[in-house]
Motif scaffolding. Structure first.
Motif, PDB file in Angstrom:
ATOM      1  N   HIS A  76      50.504  36.321 -32.756  1.00 41.16           N
ATOM      2  CA  HIS A  76      50.447  36.062 -34.395  1.00 41.16           C
ATOM      3  C   HIS A  76      51.121  37.073 -34.991  1.00 41.16           C
ATOM      4  CE1 HIS A  76      48.041  32.757 -32.970  1.00 41.16           C
ATOM      5  NE2 HIS A  76      48.031  32.374 -33.838  1.00 41.16           N
ATOM      6  N   PHE A  77      50.761  38.479 -34.503  1.00 44.66           N
ATOM      7  CA  PHE A  77      51.158  39.442 -35.290  1.00 44.66           C
ATOM      8  C   PHE A  77      52.968  39.591 -35.475  1.00 44.66           C
ATOM      9  CE2 PHE A  77      52.699  44.040 -36.034  1.00 44.66           C
ATOM     10  CZ  PHE A  77      51.712  44.310 -37.153  1.00 44.66           C
ATOM     11  N   GLN A  78      53.594  39.018 -34.434  1.00 44.47           N
ATOM     12  CA  GLN A  78      54.956  38.906 -34.616  1.00 44.47           C
ATOM     13  C   GLN A  78      55.590  37.945 -35.557  1.00 44.47           C
ATOM     14  OE1 GLN A  78      55.401  38.076 -30.379  1.00 44.47           O
ATOM     15  NE2 GLN A  78      55.957  40.158 -29.625  1.00 44.47           N
ATOM     16  N   HIS A  79      54.934  36.894 -36.133  1.00 48.40           N
ATOM     17  CA  HIS A  79      55.193  36.113 -36.987  1.00 48.40           C
ATOM     18  C   HIS A  79      54.856  36.308 -38.235  1.00 48.40           C
ATOM     19  CE1 HIS A  79      55.834  33.924 -33.202  1.00 48.40           C
ATOM     20  NE2 HIS A  79      56.405  33.202 -33.839  1.00 48.40           N
ATOM     21  N   CYS A  80      54.160  37.608 -38.642  1.00 49.22           N
ATOM     22  CA  CYS A  80      53.578  37.722 -40.079  1.00 49.22           C
ATOM     23  C   CYS A  80      54.644  38.514 -40.957  1.00 49.22           C
ATOM     24  CB  CYS A  80      52.506  38.696 -40.062  1.00 49.22           C
ATOM     25  SG  CYS A  80      51.185  37.703 -39.291  1.00 49.22           S
ATOM     26  N   HIS A  81      54.809  38.168 -42.313  1.00 49.66           N
ATOM     27  CA  HIS A  81      55.523  38.616 -43.269  1.00 49.66           C
ATOM     28  C   HIS A  81      54.657  40.062 -43.891  1.00 49.66           C
ATOM     29  CE1 HIS A  81      57.514  34.865 -43.059  1.00 49.66           C
ATOM     30  NE2 HIS A  81      58.420  35.342 -43.733  1.00 49.66           N
ATOM     31  N   ALA A  82      53.269  39.852 -43.736  1.00 48.65           N
ATOM     32  CA  ALA A  82      52.522  40.952 -44.235  1.00 48.65           C
ATOM     33  C   ALA A  82      51.196  40.694 -43.230  1.00 48.65           C
ATOM     34  CB  ALA A  82      52.086  40.916 -45.822  1.00 48.65           C
ATOM     35  N   ALA A  83      50.356  41.782 -43.194  1.00 54.83           N
ATOM     36  CA  ALA A  83      49.120  41.642 -42.306  1.00 54.83           C
ATOM     37  C   ALA A  83      47.949  42.643 -42.838  1.00 54.83           C
ATOM     38  CB  ALA A  83      49.654  42.036 -40.865  1.00 54.83           C
ATOM     39  N   PHE A  84      46.922  42.526 -42.796  1.00 62.83           N
ATOM     40  CA  PHE A  84      45.812  43.395 -42.548  1.00 62.83           C
ATOM     41  C   PHE A  84      45.561  43.491 -41.103  1.00 62.83           C
ATOM     42  CE2 PHE A  84      45.044  41.035 -46.540  1.00 62.83           C
ATOM     43  CZ  PHE A  84      44.619  41.900 -47.538  1.00 62.83           C
ATOM     44  N   LEU A  85      45.524  44.846 -41.017  1.00 63.22           N
ATOM     45  CA  LEU A  85      45.339  45.220 -39.514  1.00 63.22           C
ATOM     46  C   LEU A  85      44.302  46.402 -39.491  1.00 63.22           C
ATOM     47  CD1 LEU A  85      46.270  45.279 -36.392  1.00 63.22           C
ATOM     48  CD2 LEU A  85      47.706  46.993 -36.743  1.00 63.22           C
ATOM     49  N   GLU A  86      43.192  46.141 -38.496  1.00 65.91           N
ATOM     50  CA  GLU A  86      42.350  47.238 -38.141  1.00 65.91           C
ATOM     51  C   GLU A  86      42.946  48.544 -37.842  1.00 65.91           C
ATOM     52  OE1 GLU A  86      37.877  46.670 -36.857  1.00 65.91           O
ATOM     53  OE2 GLU A  86      39.219  46.663 -35.153  1.00 65.91           O
ATOM     54  N   THR A  87      42.268  49.571 -38.515  1.00 65.67           N
ATOM     55  CA  THR A  87      42.522  50.897 -38.082  1.00 65.67           C
ATOM     56  C   THR A  87      41.146  51.504 -38.147  1.00 65.67           C
ATOM     57  OG1 THR A  87      43.446  51.678 -40.235  1.00 65.67           O
ATOM     58  CG2 THR A  87      44.891  51.151 -38.372  1.00 65.67           C
ATOM     59  N   ASN A  88      40.317  51.291 -37.225  1.00 62.71           N
ATOM     60  CA  ASN A  88      38.753  51.699 -37.512  1.00 62.71           C
ATOM     61  C   ASN A  88      38.616  53.168 -37.459  1.00 62.71           C
ATOM     62  OD1 ASN A  88      36.171  51.629 -36.123  1.00 62.71           O
ATOM     63  ND2 ASN A  88      35.972  50.354 -38.016  1.00 62.71           N
ATOM     64  N   TYR A  89      39.073  53.605 -36.250  1.00 59.66           N
ATOM     65  CA  TYR A  89      38.828  55.110 -35.752  1.00 59.66           C
ATOM     66  C   TYR A  89      39.944  55.899 -35.521  1.00 59.66           C
ATOM     67  CZ  TYR A  89      38.545  53.423 -31.094  1.00 59.66           C
ATOM     68  OH  TYR A  89      38.587  52.854 -29.879  1.00 59.66           O
ATOM     69  N   ASP A 144      32.899  57.416 -41.443  1.00 59.27           N
ATOM     70  CA  ASP A 144      32.631  58.556 -40.519  1.00 59.27           C
ATOM     71  C   ASP A 144      33.570  59.052 -39.664  1.00 59.27           C
ATOM     72  OD1 ASP A 144      30.106  58.985 -41.738  1.00 59.27           O
ATOM     73  OD2 ASP A 144      29.468  57.106 -40.701  1.00 59.27           O
ATOM     74  N   ASN A 145      34.642  57.972 -39.230  1.00 62.27           N
ATOM     75  CA  ASN A 145      35.427  58.290 -38.086  1.00 62.27           C
ATOM     76  C   ASN A 145      36.815  58.181 -38.221  1.00 62.27           C
ATOM     77  OD1 ASN A 145      33.177  58.739 -36.295  1.00 62.27           O
ATOM     78  ND2 ASN A 145      32.605  56.573 -36.306  1.00 62.27           N
ATOM     79  N   ASN A 146      37.004  58.053 -39.549  1.00 65.17           N
ATOM     80  CA  ASN A 146      38.523  57.912 -39.829  1.00 65.17           C
ATOM     81  C   ASN A 146      38.890  58.571 -41.214  1.00 65.17           C
ATOM     82  OD1 ASN A 146      41.227  57.274 -39.382  1.00 65.17           O
ATOM     83  ND2 ASN A 146      40.742  55.140 -39.125  1.00 65.17           N
ATOM     84  N   ASN A 147      39.928  58.750 -41.511  1.00 61.54           N
ATOM     85  CA  ASN A 147      40.423  59.426 -42.770  1.00 61.54           C
ATOM     86  C   ASN A 147      41.585  58.624 -43.436  1.00 61.54           C
ATOM     87  OD1 ASN A 147      42.335  61.450 -44.480  1.00 61.54           O
ATOM     88  ND2 ASN A 147      40.346  62.367 -44.471  1.00 61.54           N
ATOM     89  N   PRO A 148      41.661  58.007 -44.722  1.00 60.04           N
ATOM     90  CA  PRO A 148      42.805  57.166 -45.160  1.00 60.04           C
ATOM     91  C   PRO A 148      44.195  57.846 -45.157  1.00 60.04           C
ATOM     92  CG  PRO A 148      40.702  56.895 -46.501  1.00 60.04           C
ATOM     93  CD  PRO A 148      40.441  58.029 -45.465  1.00 60.04           C
ATOM     94  N   GLY A 187      34.938  46.193 -29.243  1.00 61.46           N
ATOM     95  CA  GLY A 187      34.456  46.814 -30.508  1.00 61.46           C
ATOM     96  C   GLY A 187      35.546  46.670 -31.632  1.00 61.46           C
ATOM     97  N   HIS A 188      36.181  47.876 -31.876  1.00 54.81           N
ATOM     98  CA  HIS A 188      37.159  47.972 -32.841  1.00 54.81           C
ATOM     99  C   HIS A 188      38.581  48.551 -32.276  1.00 54.81           C
ATOM    100  CE1 HIS A 188      34.215  47.040 -36.019  1.00 54.81           C
ATOM    101  NE2 HIS A 188      33.602  47.523 -35.245  1.00 54.81           N
ATOM    102  N   LEU A 189      39.601  48.695 -33.022  1.00 54.28           N
ATOM    103  CA  LEU A 189      40.852  49.094 -32.739  1.00 54.28           C
ATOM    104  C   LEU A 189      40.865  50.484 -33.203  1.00 54.28           C
ATOM    105  CD1 LEU A 189      43.900  46.735 -33.568  1.00 54.28           C
ATOM    106  CD2 LEU A 189      42.687  47.365 -31.233  1.00 54.28           C
ATOM    107  N   SER A 190      41.404  51.371 -32.692  1.00 53.74           N
ATOM    108  CA  SER A 190      41.665  52.671 -33.141  1.00 53.74           C
ATOM    109  C   SER A 190      42.811  52.935 -33.697  1.00 53.74           C
ATOM    110  CB  SER A 190      41.649  53.762 -31.715  1.00 53.74           C
ATOM    111  OG  SER A 190      42.831  53.521 -30.889  1.00 53.74           O
ATOM    112  N   ASN A 191      43.088  53.735 -34.376  1.00 53.29           N
ATOM    113  CA  ASN A 191      44.435  54.052 -35.150  1.00 53.29           C
ATOM    114  C   ASN A 191      45.437  53.995 -33.939  1.00 53.29           C
ATOM    115  OD1 ASN A 191      42.860  54.802 -37.416  1.00 53.29           O
ATOM    116  ND2 ASN A 191      43.456  56.755 -37.389  1.00 53.29           N
ATOM    117  N   MET A 192      45.300  54.458 -32.910  1.00 53.69           N
ATOM    118  CA  MET A 192      46.631  54.584 -32.079  1.00 53.69           C
ATOM    119  C   MET A 192      46.811  53.268 -31.375  1.00 53.69           C
ATOM    120  SD  MET A 192      47.864  57.527 -32.497  1.00 53.69           S
ATOM    121  CE  MET A 192      49.132  57.278 -31.141  1.00 53.69           C
ATOM    122  N   GLN A 193      45.758  52.360 -31.231  1.00 56.16           N
ATOM    123  CA  GLN A 193      45.919  51.134 -30.710  1.00 56.16           C
ATOM    124  C   GLN A 193      46.660  50.133 -31.642  1.00 56.16           C
ATOM    125  OE1 GLN A 193      41.779  50.557 -29.679  1.00 56.16           O
ATOM    126  NE2 GLN A 193      42.378  49.877 -27.723  1.00 56.16           N
ATOM    127  N   ALA A 194      46.225  50.718 -32.914  1.00 57.92           N
ATOM    128  CA  ALA A 194      46.945  49.695 -33.985  1.00 57.92           C
ATOM    129  C   ALA A 194      48.547  50.162 -34.144  1.00 57.92           C
ATOM    130  CB  ALA A 194      46.164  49.757 -35.285  1.00 57.92           C
TER     131      ALA A 194
END
Length: 264
Positions: A126-139, A192-196, A162-169
């Motif tokens: 599905h990601f390969q077909h998106c013009h835009a996406a909200f993607l989790e970068t949880n930690y 607590d576990n990430n920085n924008p 659980g959640h996607l890490s920055n590197m997984q995303a």
């Protein structure tokens, strides 16, 4: 997509963007964790909004909704809401029957991909077909491992349901981003576990054609206009890989780690 913040806060954020709740025609529910459903009962009742939700999510979330507002949906069966189409597909997360979503017009697709334990063939496809996406970068991995969370919660977050890490995303983005993806909204960041700034800098290093936007947990994100690159929308075919299995729960689980998701 989901409503974890209160009705009042949702209204405030919509008003600050110059948007009316009258434009909202339905709520789609991804899973039953409290940070995704807490605002739904009041919003649905006040505005008479139909709530698209699977039976398992409804039962495990304990939502009190008027029966006439509850509409079940099935993975890979598109739902028409006015001029757009919403399609769900299963994901790995420690909820009973979790789903991600694709929202499509006749020419544009936007994906909503958060609360994902690990990328699977369904997400990649599905990601390969998106013009835009909200993607989790949880930690950020280092921040999580050196942070204050107990080992059990750390293991839950990074344990595959659980959640996607920055590197997984980032790997998903680097390997599977379509050339026509104009915007990527980094979402569901841990307080607590990430920085924008850290995660934005990380993604900015790997693109010059896709605008990287961090969706704040504390305030509404600006309104963006996503345009088609002119090509016909290709059909998203269902992967041969089996559907991601439901996470078996011994009792309803409504808590997530400290996230709130607001897609504005």
């Amino acid at each position: 997509m989901d409503a974890g913040i209160s009705c009042r806060e949702t209204e405030k954020r919509m008003n600050r963007l110059g948007l009316s709740m009258g434009k909202v025609k339905a709520i789609f529910v991804s899973h039953e964790h409290t940070d995704h459903i807490a605002g739904i009962p009041v919003l649905a009742k006040k505005y008479g909004l139909p709530v698209y939700i699977t039976q398992g999510t409804l039962q495990n979330g304990g939502l009190q909704l008027a029966p006439e507002l509850v509409i079940p949906f099935q993975a890979y069966e598109a739902v028409r809401i006015g001029g757009i189409s919403v399609s769900a597909f299963p994901k790995f997360h420690d909820a009973f029957d979790p789903h991600s979503f694709i929202v499509s017009s006749s020419t544009v697709r936007v994906g909503v991909f958060t609360d994902i334990g690990k990328p699977c063939a369904h997400l990649i496809n599905h990601f390969q077909h998106c013009h835009a996406a909200f993607l989790e970068t949880n930690y950020d991995e280092e921040m999580l491992m050196n942070g204050r969370y107990p080992p059990s919660l750390k293991n839950r977050i990074r344990g595959g349901h659980g959640h996607l890490s920055n590197m997984q995303a980032l790997e998903l983005f680097k390997l599977h981003r379509p050339s026509f993806m104009s915007h990527l909204f980094l979402a569901h960041l841990s307080k607590d576990n990430n920085n924008p700034q850290l995660v934005k800098d990380l993604f900015d290093q790997h693109t010059s054609t896709t605008s990287i936007v961090v969706a704040s947990r504390f305030e509404e994100t600006a309104v963006y206009h996503i345009q088609s690159s002119g090509e016909m929308l290709a059909e998203i075919k269902r992967p041969a890989e089996p559907v991601a299995p439901a996470f078996v729960l011994s009792k309803p689980r409504r808590r997530s780690n400290d996230q709130q998701l607001s897609l504005f």
